[in-house]
Design a protein around this motif. Structure first.
Motif, PDB file in Angstrom:
ATOM      1  N   VAL A  48       0.704  -1.159   0.018  1.00 33.94           N
ATOM      2  CA  VAL A  48      -0.060   0.022   0.040  1.00 33.94           C
ATOM      3  C   VAL A  48       0.929   1.269   0.133  1.00 33.94           C
ATOM      4  O   VAL A  48       0.671   2.325  -0.867  1.00 33.94           O
ATOM      5  CB  VAL A  48      -1.122  -0.033   1.334  1.00 33.94           C
ATOM      6  CG1 VAL A  48      -1.629   1.300   1.432  1.00 33.94           C
ATOM      7  CG2 VAL A  48      -2.073  -1.042   1.070  1.00 33.94           C
ATOM      8  N   ALA A  49       1.933   1.352   0.974  1.00 27.59           N
ATOM      9  CA  ALA A  49       2.881   2.393   0.885  1.00 27.59           C
ATOM     10  C   ALA A  49       3.664   2.600  -0.406  1.00 27.59           C
ATOM     11  O   ALA A  49       3.593   3.588  -0.998  1.00 27.59           O
ATOM     12  CB  ALA A  49       3.814   2.326   1.930  1.00 27.59           C
ATOM     13  N   THR A 101      -6.845   3.250  -6.187  1.00 21.92           N
ATOM     14  CA  THR A 101      -5.610   2.206  -6.483  1.00 21.92           C
ATOM     15  C   THR A 101      -5.349   1.860  -4.933  1.00 21.92           C
ATOM     16  O   THR A 101      -5.042   0.561  -4.944  1.00 21.92           O
ATOM     17  CB  THR A 101      -4.498   3.455  -6.698  1.00 21.92           C
ATOM     18  OG1 THR A 101      -4.716   3.592  -8.128  1.00 21.92           O
ATOM     19  CG2 THR A 101      -3.156   2.454  -6.995  1.00 21.92           C
ATOM     20  N   THR A 102      -5.088   2.558  -4.011  1.00 23.73           N
ATOM     21  CA  THR A 102      -4.760   1.872  -2.518  1.00 23.73           C
ATOM     22  C   THR A 102      -5.786   1.165  -2.229  1.00 23.73           C
ATOM     23  O   THR A 102      -5.499   0.000  -1.501  1.00 23.73           O
ATOM     24  CB  THR A 102      -4.408   3.014  -1.604  1.00 23.73           C
ATOM     25  OG1 THR A 102      -5.431   3.827  -1.333  1.00 23.73           O
ATOM     26  CG2 THR A 102      -3.281   3.965  -2.299  1.00 23.73           C
ATOM     27  N   SER A 109      -4.408  -7.493  -1.518  1.00 31.82           N
ATOM     28  CA  SER A 109      -3.367  -7.687  -0.466  1.00 31.82           C
ATOM     29  C   SER A 109      -4.159  -8.729   0.535  1.00 31.82           C
ATOM     30  O   SER A 109      -3.580  -9.674   0.950  1.00 31.82           O
ATOM     31  CB  SER A 109      -2.412  -6.938  -0.121  1.00 31.82           C
ATOM     32  OG  SER A 109      -1.616  -6.169  -0.991  1.00 31.82           O
ATOM     33  N   LEU A 110      -4.999  -7.998   1.239  1.00 31.75           N
ATOM     34  CA  LEU A 110      -5.569  -8.787   2.134  1.00 31.75           C
ATOM     35  C   LEU A 110      -6.531  -9.865   1.692  1.00 31.75           C
ATOM     36  O   LEU A 110      -6.344 -11.157   2.621  1.00 31.75           O
ATOM     37  CB  LEU A 110      -6.703  -8.021   2.761  1.00 31.75           C
ATOM     38  CG  LEU A 110      -6.440  -6.736   3.604  1.00 31.75           C
ATOM     39  CD1 LEU A 110      -7.579  -5.921   3.680  1.00 31.75           C
ATOM     40  CD2 LEU A 110      -5.693  -7.282   4.943  1.00 31.75           C
ATOM     41  N   LEU A 111      -6.849 -10.287   0.243  1.00 31.00           N
ATOM     42  CA  LEU A 111      -7.296 -11.387  -0.187  1.00 31.00           C
ATOM     43  C   LEU A 111      -6.324 -12.633  -0.694  1.00 31.00           C
ATOM     44  O   LEU A 111      -6.676 -13.328  -1.149  1.00 31.00           O
ATOM     45  CB  LEU A 111      -8.199 -11.051  -1.249  1.00 31.00           C
ATOM     46  CG  LEU A 111      -9.517 -10.286  -0.849  1.00 31.00           C
ATOM     47  CD1 LEU A 111     -10.084  -9.884  -2.089  1.00 31.00           C
ATOM     48  CD2 LEU A 111     -10.441 -10.955   0.250  1.00 31.00           C
ATOM     49  N   GLY A 112      -4.897 -12.093  -0.563  1.00 33.06           N
ATOM     50  CA  GLY A 112      -3.800 -12.752  -0.703  1.00 33.06           C
ATOM     51  C   GLY A 112      -3.473 -12.923  -2.385  1.00 33.06           C
ATOM     52  O   GLY A 112      -2.675 -13.538  -2.725  1.00 33.06           O
ATOM     53  N   LEU A 113      -4.067 -11.637  -2.915  1.00 36.34           N
ATOM     54  CA  LEU A 113      -3.657 -11.649  -4.366  1.00 36.34           C
ATOM     55  C   LEU A 113      -2.228 -11.016  -4.675  1.00 36.34           C
ATOM     56  O   LEU A 113      -1.915 -10.222  -3.691  1.00 36.34           O
ATOM     57  CB  LEU A 113      -4.660 -10.703  -4.995  1.00 36.34           C
ATOM     58  CG  LEU A 113      -4.612 -10.407  -6.609  1.00 36.34           C
ATOM     59  CD1 LEU A 113      -5.391 -11.611  -7.122  1.00 36.34           C
ATOM     60  CD2 LEU A 113      -5.740  -9.251  -7.024  1.00 36.34           C
ATOM     61  N   ALA A 118      -2.914  -7.003  -8.159  1.00 36.23           N
ATOM     62  CA  ALA A 118      -3.866  -5.839  -7.768  1.00 36.23           C
ATOM     63  C   ALA A 118      -3.502  -4.590  -8.294  1.00 36.23           C
ATOM     64  O   ALA A 118      -4.484  -3.837  -8.673  1.00 36.23           O
ATOM     65  CB  ALA A 118      -3.654  -5.862  -6.466  1.00 36.23           C
ATOM     66  N   LYS A 119      -2.296  -4.254  -8.537  1.00 34.67           N
ATOM     67  CA  LYS A 119      -1.873  -2.769  -9.185  1.00 34.67           C
ATOM     68  C   LYS A 119      -2.430  -2.766 -10.456  1.00 34.67           C
ATOM     69  O   LYS A 119      -2.807  -1.709 -11.006  1.00 34.67           O
ATOM     70  CB  LYS A 119      -0.293  -2.768  -8.953  1.00 34.67           C
ATOM     71  CG  LYS A 119       0.353  -1.312  -9.371  1.00 34.67           C
ATOM     72  CD  LYS A 119      -0.400  -0.352  -8.698  1.00 34.67           C
ATOM     73  CE  LYS A 119       0.371   1.060  -9.331  1.00 34.67           C
ATOM     74  NZ  LYS A 119      -0.004   1.942  -8.412  1.00 34.67           N
ATOM     75  N   LEU A 120      -2.187  -3.851 -11.358  1.00 36.85           N
ATOM     76  CA  LEU A 120      -2.779  -3.796 -12.472  1.00 36.85           C
ATOM     77  C   LEU A 120      -4.282  -3.648 -12.785  1.00 36.85           C
ATOM     78  O   LEU A 120      -4.575  -2.775 -13.559  1.00 36.85           O
ATOM     79  CB  LEU A 120      -2.421  -5.012 -13.469  1.00 36.85           C
ATOM     80  CG  LEU A 120      -0.914  -5.334 -13.886  1.00 36.85           C
ATOM     81  CD1 LEU A 120      -0.741  -6.727 -14.257  1.00 36.85           C
ATOM     82  CD2 LEU A 120      -0.449  -4.406 -14.669  1.00 36.85           C
ATOM     83  N   ILE A 121      -4.990  -4.222 -11.959  1.00 32.01           N
ATOM     84  CA  ILE A 121      -6.435  -3.836 -11.808  1.00 32.01           C
ATOM     85  C   ILE A 121      -6.859  -2.641 -11.367  1.00 32.01           C
ATOM     86  O   ILE A 121      -7.575  -1.875 -12.095  1.00 32.01           O
ATOM     87  CB  ILE A 121      -6.902  -5.058 -10.941  1.00 32.01           C
ATOM     88  CG1 ILE A 121      -7.057  -6.545 -11.580  1.00 32.01           C
ATOM     89  CG2 ILE A 121      -8.669  -4.698 -10.628  1.00 32.01           C
ATOM     90  CD1 ILE A 121      -7.437  -7.345 -10.318  1.00 32.01           C
ATOM     91  N   ALA A 122      -6.041  -2.188 -10.480  1.00 29.93           N
ATOM     92  CA  ALA A 122      -6.121  -0.652 -10.028  1.00 29.93           C
ATOM     93  C   ALA A 122      -5.581   0.303 -11.133  1.00 29.93           C
ATOM     94  O   ALA A 122      -6.321   1.324 -11.258  1.00 29.93           O
ATOM     95  CB  ALA A 122      -5.579  -0.322  -8.855  1.00 29.93           C
TER      96      ALA A 122
END
Length: 144
Positions: A48-49, A101-102, A109-113, A118-122
């Motif tokens: 996230v950071a 995005t975040t 990340s919480l879902l283990g992805l 996750a960034k690509l989806i964002a």
């Protein structure tokens, strides 16, 4: 030759070239964003950071390209209150994109992805959101 010129004029009227120019500006900003994201992620920062910091640098690059090239016809003159308003709205639209995005990276990340997926989806969701905000609210030619 005349047919190609008419097609180009039609594309401009439909806004396709602006969208393509915005896509190019976003690509450049994305390189800054994703490059910094990967660098910070490999340095041990949380996903996230790393995502937030990368996105923040991408915002700066995007303002420079958007205000000078993509939306030049809707950019207010320097030193005016309208230009100040545009900068504030641009940052506001970027903050909306940052929140999207975040949230997506954090939830992934919480879902283990994998954070890169996750960034690509964002990226896709944030791109469409910020384009709409900037095209219709930030750089409206009737306000500039």
């Amino acid at each position: 030759m005349i047919g190609q010129a008419l097609q180009l004029i039609d594309m401009v009227r439909r806004g396709e070239l602006r969208w393509l120019a915005y896509l190019a500006a976003s690509g450049l900003s994305l390189c800054v964003d994703a490059g910094l994201f990967l660098l910070l992620l490999s340095a041990g920062l949380t996903p996230v950071a790393a995502s937030a910091l990368g996105y923040g640098m991408g915002i700066l690059v995007h303002w420079l390209v958007s205000s000078r090239l993509v939306f030049a016809d809707g950019t207010a003159a320097r030193g005016t209150s309208d230009r100040h308003r545009q900068k504030l709205f641009f940052v506001g639209s970027a903050l909306v994109g940052l929140a999207v995005t975040t949230a997506i990276v954090g939830t992934g990340s919480l879902l283990g992805l994998d954070p890169r997926l996750a960034k690509l989806i964002a990226i896709v969701v944030s791109f469409q959101t910020t384009y709409w905000l900037r095209r219709h609210l930030v750089f409206r030619p009737d306000i500039a």
